[in-house]
Scaffold this active site. Structure first.
Site, mmCIF file in Angstrom:
data_model
loop_
_atom_site.group_PDB
_atom_site.id
_atom_site.type_symbol
_atom_site.label_atom_id
_atom_site.label_comp_id
_atom_site.label_asym_id
_atom_site.label_seq_id
_atom_site.Cartn_x
_atom_site.Cartn_y
_atom_site.Cartn_z
ATOM 1 N N CYS A 1 -4.380 0.857 5.815
ATOM 2 C CA CYS A 1 -5.828 0.998 5.865
ATOM 3 C C CYS A 1 -6.227 1.902 7.013
ATOM 4 O O CYS A 1 -5.379 2.427 7.728
ATOM 5 C CB CYS A 1 -6.457 -0.377 6.084
ATOM 6 S SG CYS A 1 -5.838 -1.624 4.953
ATOM 7 N N GLY B 1 -8.219 4.371 2.657
ATOM 8 C CA GLY B 1 -8.556 3.175 1.907
ATOM 9 C C GLY B 1 -9.814 3.347 1.099
ATOM 10 O O GLY B 1 -10.834 3.766 1.637
ATOM 11 N N ASN C 1 -4.581 -2.588 10.335
ATOM 12 C CA ASN C 1 -3.825 -1.648 9.515
ATOM 13 C C ASN C 1 -2.345 -1.949 9.705
ATOM 14 O O ASN C 1 -1.839 -1.900 10.821
ATOM 15 C CB ASN C 1 -4.141 -0.202 9.972
ATOM 16 C CG ASN C 1 -3.271 0.845 9.300
ATOM 17 O OD1 ASN C 1 -3.103 1.940 9.833
ATOM 18 N ND2 ASN C 1 -2.717 0.561 8.141
ATOM 19 N N GLY C 2 -1.671 -2.255 8.576
ATOM 20 C CA GLY C 2 -0.237 -2.552 8.640
ATOM 21 C C GLY C 2 0.076 -3.813 7.862
ATOM 22 O O GLY C 2 -0.831 -4.451 7.324
ATOM 23 N N TYR D 1 2.566 12.047 3.774
ATOM 24 C CA TYR D 1 1.549 11.836 2.744
ATOM 25 C C TYR D 1 0.246 11.231 3.240
ATOM 26 O O TYR D 1 -0.828 11.673 2.850
ATOM 27 C CB TYR D 1 2.119 10.910 1.660
ATOM 28 C CG TYR D 1 1.119 10.390 0.651
ATOM 29 C CD1 TYR D 1 0.662 11.197 -0.386
ATOM 30 C CD2 TYR D 1 0.628 9.089 0.727
ATOM 31 C CE1 TYR D 1 -0.253 10.718 -1.318
ATOM 32 C CE2 TYR D 1 -0.289 8.603 -0.206
ATOM 33 C CZ TYR D 1 -0.723 9.428 -1.222
ATOM 34 O OH TYR D 1 -1.619 8.953 -2.139
HETATM 35 P P1 AMP Z 1 4.609 9.388 -9.333
HETATM 36 O O1 AMP Z 1 5.028 10.636 -10.043
HETATM 37 O O2 AMP Z 1 3.977 8.407 -10.282
HETATM 38 O O3 AMP Z 1 5.678 8.826 -8.512
HETATM 39 O O4 AMP Z 1 3.419 9.813 -8.365
HETATM 40 C C1 AMP Z 1 3.655 10.779 -7.381
HETATM 41 C C2 AMP Z 1 2.344 11.096 -6.697
HETATM 42 O O5 AMP Z 1 1.842 9.914 -6.057
HETATM 43 C C3 AMP Z 1 2.480 12.181 -5.646
HETATM 44 O O6 AMP Z 1 1.516 13.195 -5.885
HETATM 45 C C4 AMP Z 1 2.169 11.469 -4.348
HETATM 46 O O7 AMP Z 1 1.375 12.261 -3.509
HETATM 47 C C5 AMP Z 1 1.411 10.226 -4.737
HETATM 48 N N1 AMP Z 1 1.752 9.087 -3.839
HETATM 49 C C6 AMP Z 1 2.706 9.000 -2.922
HETATM 50 N N2 AMP Z 1 2.706 7.835 -2.286
HETATM 51 C C7 AMP Z 1 1.721 7.116 -2.800
HETATM 52 C C8 AMP Z 1 1.207 5.819 -2.549
HETATM 53 N N3 AMP Z 1 1.732 5.014 -1.635
HETATM 54 N N4 AMP Z 1 0.163 5.428 -3.285
HETATM 55 C C9 AMP Z 1 -0.361 6.227 -4.229
HETATM 56 N N5 AMP Z 1 0.065 7.461 -4.498
HETATM 57 C C10 AMP Z 1 1.106 7.917 -3.806
#
Ligand code: AMP
Length: 474
Positions: free
Chosen positions: A16, A42, A116-117, A256
């Site tokens: 968060c 978030g 957050n965590g 990310y």
């Molecule tokens: P997927 O192909 O379904 O594994 O989705 C990959 C995409 O999800 C990439 O564009 C990432 O930037 C994004 N992504 C990475 N980590 C997360 C996360 N924790 N929650 C949601 N999306 C994510």
């Protein structure tokens, strides 16, 4: 690939954004502004709690900040102290009780906390308190802080929060508000970022520096791992509540989660991502006509990949910026519609071309698969997917929302199998060496458990079991 197709579990994600202000006029309004900058951390709910030294008032709601709190509500939150929170969750259990900051009244007055965590021993602590008759109002990890703080064994201490923190394990960057003080603390490993800034005579504490920028605050320093800082009438008073056994800054924040304009863990996030792209171009070259990013997550790394490879950067995808969570929700079942609403391919850019697509990570692979299919439909001749993170093989127990091993496509599939599933001509991932070269400091300063399985804070069998159970309970 059946094991990779599930949706995330129902446990609320705890990665968060938090903000705290002390000695700032109309602190709630400033917290609102700061939370705008932290919205990427978030989107499930938002909350602000303010104090004028005597009275504590709060405003909270589900959804994006603007859905959760109307600007008009801020006038009812007077005072020079405030804390705020935005909660991250990709799924399900949107419970009003879980909205932070949590506000409770106990023997010492009213206290509000934003966290957050993820705590690794929250469940066992909760069980202990429940066995003694305590009643929990939420299903969040964060509530155990409150019970520890109110524990008669800690109340007598000079600094009860300090005592309380000795009992928690895992990842936490917290801000806490009392009627007269703001307190900030970061776990001894420093998993999640937390920084301090100055604005006039006052102070701002925030998950990322992009919030300080918006408030016109000057970055002062990070809250150190294992440090507790109290902001009150005597100014800023810092103390160490624990030695740091090791640092374990979450490397996925760089990859990310954090915003590219932020400085976290001592380095600008954009710069790190560009270096990740450069290193990726070295280790995973491709013969291609253009490099394109998956916006926004792959933007900076695509720039680095293009610079290092000499392959021209172009915009093969356009992102729709006007999608709120509430709009996506009713059609969430249709993944391909979801993908096309968010990103559309620029046919004129990709048609007939050999395309290198750069993204930051693959979690389940399903979104990437749908995106790559749209590139093919638009006439891309070859698609070479390059990922600026290494393969994610293990769940995160410290606050990033991939908590279930069986959802991670790289857990039990080779790179070739994943390439086949996603439907690309080639797939290349960052190496751990390339990752470590791109981030500041020593490799040992980071948590890379999602890639390596080396968990810096012990993960109990119970946590693993719980992660699985909560997935199947859906
Ligand atoms: P997927 O192909 O379904 O594994 O989705 C990959 C995409 O999800 C990439 O564009 C990432 O930037 C994004 N992504 C990475 N980590 C997360 C996360 N924790 N929650 C949601 N999306 C994510």
């Amino acid at each position: 690939m059946a094991g990779c197709m599930g949706t995330p579990g129902s446990r609320p994600g705890e990665s968060c954004g938090v903000i705290g202000l002390y000695g700032v006029e109309r602190a709630a309004e400033q917290a609102y502004l700061g939370l705008y900058a932290l919205q990427h951390r978030g989107q499930e709910s938002a909350g602000i709690v303010a104090s004028d030294g005597l009275k504590i008032q709060s405003a909270k709601g589900l959804g994006l900040l603007t859905e959760a709190i109307a600007p008009g509500q801020l006038a009812a939150l007077p005072g020079h102290i405030a804390v705020g929170h935005v909660r991250y969750s990709t799924t399900g259990a949107r419970r009003v009780q879980n909205i932070q900051p949590l506000v409770v009244e106990y023997s010492q007055g009213i206290v509000a906390i934003a966290h957050n965590g993820n705590l690794t021993n929250a469940r066992s602590l909760r069980r202990e308190y429940e066995a003694r008759g305590s009643i929990f109002q939420t299903s969040t990890d964060s509530e155990v802080f409150i019970h520890l703080l109110a524990d008669p064994e800690h109340l007598g201490a000079e600094n009860p929060l300090r005592e309380a923190l000795e009992h928690v394990q895992g990842a936490y960057s917290i801000v806490l508000l009392t009627a007269s003080e703001l307190i900030a603390a970061r776990d001894p490993c420093g998993f999640r970022p937390l920084c301090v800034g100055r604005v006039g005579e006052g102070y701002v504490v925030a998950s990322e520096t992009c919030a300080l920028d918006l408030l016109g605050a000057a970055f002062e320093r990070e809250v150190e791992p294992g440090e507790l800082i109290t902001f009150g009438e005597r100014g800023m008073e810092a103390c160490r509540f624990a030695e740091s056994p090791r640092r374990a800054r979450c490397v996925f924040e760089y990859i990310y989660f954090a915003r590219p304009d932020s400085i976290i863990f001592g380095e600008n996030v954009h710069k790190v991502r560009v270096r990740l792209g450069e290193n990726l171009a070295e280790s995973c070259p491709a013969e291609a006509d253009i490099v394109t990013s998956v916006p926004d997550s792959g933007n900076c790394a695509a720039l680095g990949y293009s610079r290092r490879s000499g392959i021209r950067l172009d915009h093969g995808f356009v992102r729709n910026h006007y999608i709120g969570r509430t709009f996506i929700k009713p059609i969430e079942e249709s993944r391909s519609a979801d993908v096309k609403i968010k990103l559309n391919v620029v046919r004129a850019v990709v048609e007939g071309k050999r395309v290198v697509v750069v993204d930051d990570s693959i979690v389940r692979g399903t979104t990437s698969r749908a995106r790559m299919a749209t590139l093919r439909e638009a006439g891309a001749r070859e698609v070479h997917l390059r990922i600026s993170a290494p393969p994610i093989r293990r769940p995160c127990y410290y606050g990033i929302d991939f908590q279930h091993a069986d959802e991670l496509i790289a857990r039990d599939h080779s790179v070739e199998e994943i390439a086949q599933f996603i439907g690309v001509d080639s797939l290349g991932y960052q190496t751990i060496e390339g990752l470590m070269d791109a981030v500041p400091g020593e490799g040992g300063d980071y948590c890379c458990a999602c890639f390596t399985g080396d968990y810096p804070v012990e993960v109990t069998e119970e946590m693993d079991k719980y992660a699985l159970e909560s997935r199947y309970r859906r």
